[in-house]
Design a protein around this motif. Structure first.
Motif, PDB file in Angstrom:
ATOM      1  N   ILE A   1     -23.681  16.740 -16.386  1.00 45.63           N
ATOM      2  CA  ILE A   1     -24.602  16.847 -15.240  1.00 45.63           C
ATOM      3  C   ILE A   1     -23.877  17.263 -14.026  1.00 45.63           C
ATOM      4  O   ILE A   1     -22.965  16.791 -13.524  1.00 45.63           O
ATOM      5  CB  ILE A   1     -25.491  15.392 -14.982  1.00 45.63           C
ATOM      6  CG1 ILE A   1     -25.931  14.758 -16.278  1.00 45.63           C
ATOM      7  CG2 ILE A   1     -26.422  15.645 -13.821  1.00 45.63           C
ATOM      8  CD1 ILE A   1     -26.968  15.655 -16.949  1.00 45.63           C
TER       9      ILE A   1
ATOM     10  N   SER B   1     -23.430  18.432 -10.394  1.00 45.33           N
ATOM     11  CA  SER B   1     -24.188  18.317  -8.790  1.00 45.33           C
ATOM     12  C   SER B   1     -23.078  18.966  -8.067  1.00 45.33           C
ATOM     13  O   SER B   1     -22.047  19.287  -8.291  1.00 45.33           O
ATOM     14  CB  SER B   1     -24.235  16.847  -8.751  1.00 45.33           C
ATOM     15  OG  SER B   1     -22.815  16.122  -8.668  1.00 45.33           O
ATOM     16  N   LYS B   2     -23.393  18.903  -6.671  1.00 45.00           N
ATOM     17  CA  LYS B   2     -22.732  19.635  -5.803  1.00 45.00           C
ATOM     18  C   LYS B   2     -22.713  18.775  -4.615  1.00 45.00           C
ATOM     19  O   LYS B   2     -23.352  17.876  -4.220  1.00 45.00           O
ATOM     20  CB  LYS B   2     -23.329  21.047  -5.287  1.00 45.00           C
ATOM     21  CG  LYS B   2     -23.522  21.941  -6.477  1.00 45.00           C
ATOM     22  CD  LYS B   2     -23.928  23.122  -5.727  1.00 45.00           C
ATOM     23  CE  LYS B   2     -25.533  23.123  -5.367  1.00 45.00           C
ATOM     24  NZ  LYS B   2     -25.882  24.274  -4.821  1.00 45.00           N
ATOM     25  N   ARG B   3     -21.371  18.672  -3.935  1.00 46.87           N
ATOM     26  CA  ARG B   3     -21.170  17.828  -2.740  1.00 46.87           C
ATOM     27  C   ARG B   3     -20.504  18.866  -1.637  1.00 46.87           C
ATOM     28  O   ARG B   3     -19.784  19.634  -1.954  1.00 46.87           O
ATOM     29  CB  ARG B   3     -20.241  16.678  -2.924  1.00 46.87           C
ATOM     30  CG  ARG B   3     -18.906  16.940  -3.286  1.00 46.87           C
ATOM     31  CD  ARG B   3     -18.064  15.556  -3.520  1.00 46.87           C
ATOM     32  NE  ARG B   3     -16.852  15.846  -3.982  1.00 46.87           N
ATOM     33  CZ  ARG B   3     -16.334  15.920  -5.374  1.00 46.87           C
ATOM     34  NH1 ARG B   3     -17.177  15.656  -5.917  1.00 46.87           N
ATOM     35  NH2 ARG B   3     -15.110  16.198  -5.402  1.00 46.87           N
TER      36      ARG B   3
END
Length: 297
Positions: free
Chosen positions: A182, A184-186
């Motif tokens: 999965i 996601s980006k931060r």
């Protein structure tokens, strides 16, 4: 308890069934394979659990739709059929008709559930040629089990697994799990840019044309040189006889500030795709059957 149509509860429900749709499947009696109708809709509770199939009994009772508890149904996608478990024609006739415009309250569901709770009665066939007097006496029927009743406030579907639980003998499901990546980006701060000004000194040169005056004294011999003059004309004297002012220009340089250029500072976002990899796990099914015939579909 509130019931919802499956498509209203989850518009993309077909994705969970790998594109298969329970709506439209034919409904058959278990054992005799008699077609009694088709599934027109599915009702789910607030958590998305199947509770009823809406069945159009067009092959038994034209124009009548009834509710079939999910525990009384067996879905077979291999043949695109739904088999009823223990549903008789008499029960179908006793079931209240389902109307989409009608509110599905506790009283209506109790009428439906009450029909399915009743045990099935079977009448022994009598041959027409056999005298009634010669028939052996029928055994005394056992005392019927009282039909349970449930209060409106404390009823839950889990209290009647025979109606709303999946029949373990008819349906056995093993869940195989797998891991997926999965993405996601931060947002992280990678630094900062400080912008300032400094003053540099340079030597500039400029050419300025200027004028200077000077006195030129020319001595020439006149054409009548040697000619005698009168005493009055010859005025012999000493001292200053003429005064001439002499001027010159000097460069007057001053400094003025002028706008040289504008510097505009802004941020732009560059997009790129980065790839990463990780080890994921997946469960597979191992079947140990010895020499028993197993068909895997």
């Amino acid at each position: 308890m509130v019931l919802y149509k499956l498509e209203d509860f989850e518009p993309n429900y077909r994705d969970a069934f790998e594109g298969q749709d329970i709506k439209g499947l034919g409904v058959y009696t278990q054992g005799s394979d008699e077609k009694i109708g088709s599934v027109t809709d599915v009702l789910v509770d607030e958590e998305g659990h199947f509770r009823y199939l809406v069945v159009d009994l067009g092959f038994w009772i034209f124009g009548k739709k009834v509710l079939l508890p999910i525990g009384r149904a067996r879905i077979d996608y291999n043949v695109d059929r739904v088999y009823t478990i223990g549903l008789t024609r008499e029960q179908a006739e006793s079931l209240p008709e389902f109307d989409e415009r009608q509110t599905l309250d506790h009283d209506y569901e109790e009428r439906v559930r009450g029909v399915y709770r009743q045990p099935t009665d079977y009448t022994l066939p009598v041959e027409a040629s056999t005298p009634v007097d010669s028939l052996a006496p029928l055994p005394t029927p056992a005392t019927p089990t009282p039909t349970p009743t449930y209060a409106r406030d404390d009823y839950t579907y889990e209290r009647e697994p025979s109606l709303f639980g999946l029949n373990e003998q008819e349906n056995q499901t093993l869940k195989l799990y797998e891991e997926r990546l999965i993405a996601s980006k931060r947002r992280e701060k990678t630094g900062e840019v400080s912008i300032g000004k400094r003053v540099e000194t340079d030597t500039a040169r400029i050419a300025v044309p200027i004028e200077r005056e000077r006195v030129v004294i020319e001595r020439v011999t006149p054409a009548d040189a040697g000619t005698a003059v009168s005493g009055r004309e010859a005025d012999f004297r000493e001292g200053e006889v003429a005064r001439i002012e002499i001027h010159e220009e000097t460069a007057d340089v001053r400094k003025e500030a002028f706008l040289r250029e504008e510097v505009r500072v802004k941020k732009v976002v560059d997009q790129e795709t980065v790839e990463t990899q990780e080890t994921v796990r997946r469960e597979e099914l191992d079947v140990n059957s010895g020499n028993l015939p197993i068909e895997e579909r």
